[in-house]
Design a protein around this motif. Structure first.
Motif, mmCIF file in Angstrom:
data_model
loop_
_atom_site.group_PDB
_atom_site.id
_atom_site.type_symbol
_atom_site.label_atom_id
_atom_site.label_comp_id
_atom_site.label_asym_id
_atom_site.label_seq_id
_atom_site.Cartn_x
_atom_site.Cartn_y
_atom_site.Cartn_z
ATOM 1 N N VAL A 79 0.957 -1.110 0.177
ATOM 2 C CA VAL A 79 -0.048 -0.020 -0.054
ATOM 3 C C VAL A 79 0.879 0.987 -0.151
ATOM 4 O O VAL A 79 0.572 2.444 -0.858
ATOM 5 N N SER A 80 1.940 1.493 0.980
ATOM 6 C CA SER A 80 2.819 2.423 1.127
ATOM 7 C C SER A 80 3.545 2.451 -0.451
ATOM 8 O O SER A 80 3.695 3.571 -0.895
ATOM 9 N N PHE A 81 3.998 1.382 -0.982
ATOM 10 C CA PHE A 81 4.740 1.580 -2.187
ATOM 11 C C PHE A 81 3.659 2.310 -3.491
ATOM 12 O O PHE A 81 4.326 2.812 -4.360
ATOM 13 N N MET A 82 2.563 1.971 -3.157
ATOM 14 C CA MET A 82 1.488 2.625 -4.288
ATOM 15 C C MET A 82 1.286 3.830 -4.158
ATOM 16 O O MET A 82 0.700 4.574 -5.116
ATOM 17 N N LEU A 142 11.375 -1.541 -3.890
ATOM 18 C CA LEU A 142 10.675 -1.630 -2.379
ATOM 19 C C LEU A 142 11.734 -2.373 -1.815
ATOM 20 O O LEU A 142 12.251 -3.423 -1.909
ATOM 21 N N GLY A 143 12.337 -1.464 -0.774
ATOM 22 C CA GLY A 143 13.599 -2.119 0.015
ATOM 23 C C GLY A 143 14.896 -2.231 -1.181
ATOM 24 O O GLY A 143 15.008 -1.159 -1.639
ATOM 25 N N THR A 144 15.396 -3.268 -1.376
ATOM 26 C CA THR A 144 16.740 -3.441 -2.092
ATOM 27 C C THR A 144 16.330 -4.005 -3.505
ATOM 28 O O THR A 144 16.938 -4.250 -4.446
ATOM 29 N N LYS A 156 5.159 2.702 -11.619
ATOM 30 C CA LYS A 156 5.819 2.328 -10.373
ATOM 31 C C LYS A 156 6.710 1.330 -10.957
ATOM 32 O O LYS A 156 7.321 0.594 -10.101
ATOM 33 N N ASN A 157 6.385 0.692 -12.202
ATOM 34 C CA ASN A 157 7.079 -0.408 -12.759
ATOM 35 C C ASN A 157 8.758 -0.213 -12.551
ATOM 36 O O ASN A 157 9.267 0.979 -12.982
#
Length: 246
Positions: free
Chosen positions: A31-34, A79-81, A74-75
Motif C-alpha cells: 500500500v505504501s509503495f503504491m 521496494l527495499g533493495t 511504478k514499474n
C-alpha cells in the motif's frame, strides 16, 4: 459482488500484478509503495505457494482502470533493495492464479494442498514421472512454471521451487507428472526452451529428490522423522530418501 476463488478480495475492479517483491513484504508495505495512489490492505493479495511461503508476487485491486494504468508508472521502482515489476492484470487472471497457487482448500482439508509426498501416484495411483528444471530466472514463480508446461496440465502442488541455504531461489525446480511417459514427453518437447531470456534444461529426476528439495534447509534424513519413511521407503527416514540428489 463477485468473490474470487479463495474469497480473499472482490474480483471486480481493475487489477495489477507485482513481481519481484521481497518475501517479507506485507500488505501495508505494498500500500505504501503504491502511494500517492489510494488502495487499502484489503485490496492487496500476497500470493503464497502450496508450502505457505510468499512467492514474491501480489495482486492489487484499484477501483478504476485509470488508477491501474497509473500504477504501471511504478514499474521497476524499488521496494527495499528489490526493484518491482508491475503488469496489468484482470479479475480472471486473479481468480485463476490465486486458485492455482493456493489450491482449492476444500479438496485437501485443513493441511492445505498436498506436496509431492502426499500423493504417491498419479491420478489413478500409478507411477509418476519427475523432471528437474535448471537455469530458471531467479524471479520464476509457480505460475511461470505452470505456464511453461501448460500443455501437460501441471498444477501448483506438482511443483517444488528449489532454494539455497539462505532461502533464495536456486534456479532449479522439480515438477511431477502423472506418468513417467508424460514426463519424458515434456522433456523431449521443452528441453532448452526459453523462459523469459533464459533457456531451461530439463533432466529426469526422482520422487525422492523432489521430496528432499521440499524439506526445510538444514534438514537431515531421519532427523525427527524416523521409521519406514514415506511411500515405498522413499520419504524422510526411508532407505531411498535423498537418492540421486545433485
Amino acid at each position: 459482488m463477485d468473490q474470487p476463488a479463495n474469497g480473499s478480495m472482490p474480483s471486480n475492479g481493475a487489477f495489477v500484478r507485482l513481481r519481484g517483491l521481497p518475501y517479507s513484504a506485507s500488505e501495508q508495505d505494498i500500500v505504501s509503495f503504491m502511494l500517492p495512489l489510494q488502495c487499502q490492505n484489503q485490496d492487496v493479495t500476497i500470493v503464497q505457494g502450496p508450502d505457505g511461503r510468499a512467492t514474491g508476487e501480489a495482486f492489487v485491486r484499484f477501483n478504476t482502470d485509470a488508477e491501474a494504468d497509473q500504477a504501471l508508472s511504478k514499474n521497476r521502482h524499488h521496494l527495499g533493495t528489490r526493484y518491482i515489476e508491475i503488469f496489468r492484470s484482470t479479475a480472471t487472471e486473479y481468480d485463476r492464479y490465486v486458485k492455482q497457487t493456493r489450491g482449492d482448500m476444500g479438496g485437501y482439508g485443513m493441511g492445505g494442498p498436498p506436496g509431492p509426498h502426499d500423493h504417491p501416484g498419479g491420478p489413478h495411483g500409478g507411477a509418476v514421472g519427475v523432471l528437474r528444471m535448471r537455469g530458471l530466472p531467479w524471479s520464476a514463480t509457480y505460475l511461470d512454471i505452470i505456464q511453461f508446461f501448460q500443455r501437460f496440465n501441471v498444477k501448483a502442488e506438482d511443483v517444488v521451487i528449489g532454494t539455497t541455504l539462505d532461502g533464495r531461489p536456486s534456479g532449479e525446480a522439480w515438477v511431477q507428472f502423472d506418468s513417467e511417459s508424460t514426463a519424458e514427453q515434456a522433456r523431449m518437447e521443452l528441453n532448452k526452451q526459453t523462459m523469459g531470456s533464459r533457456y531451461i534444461e530439463l533432466f529426469p529426476s526422482t520422487k525422492a529428490e523432489m521430496v528432499h528439495a521440499q524439506q526445510p534447509r538444514g534438514f537431515r534424513p531421519g532427523m525427527g522423522m524416523g521409521g519406514g519413511g514415506g511411500y515405498g521407503g522413499m520419504g524422510p527416514g526411508g532407505p531411498g530418501y535423498g537418492a540421486g540428489v545433485r
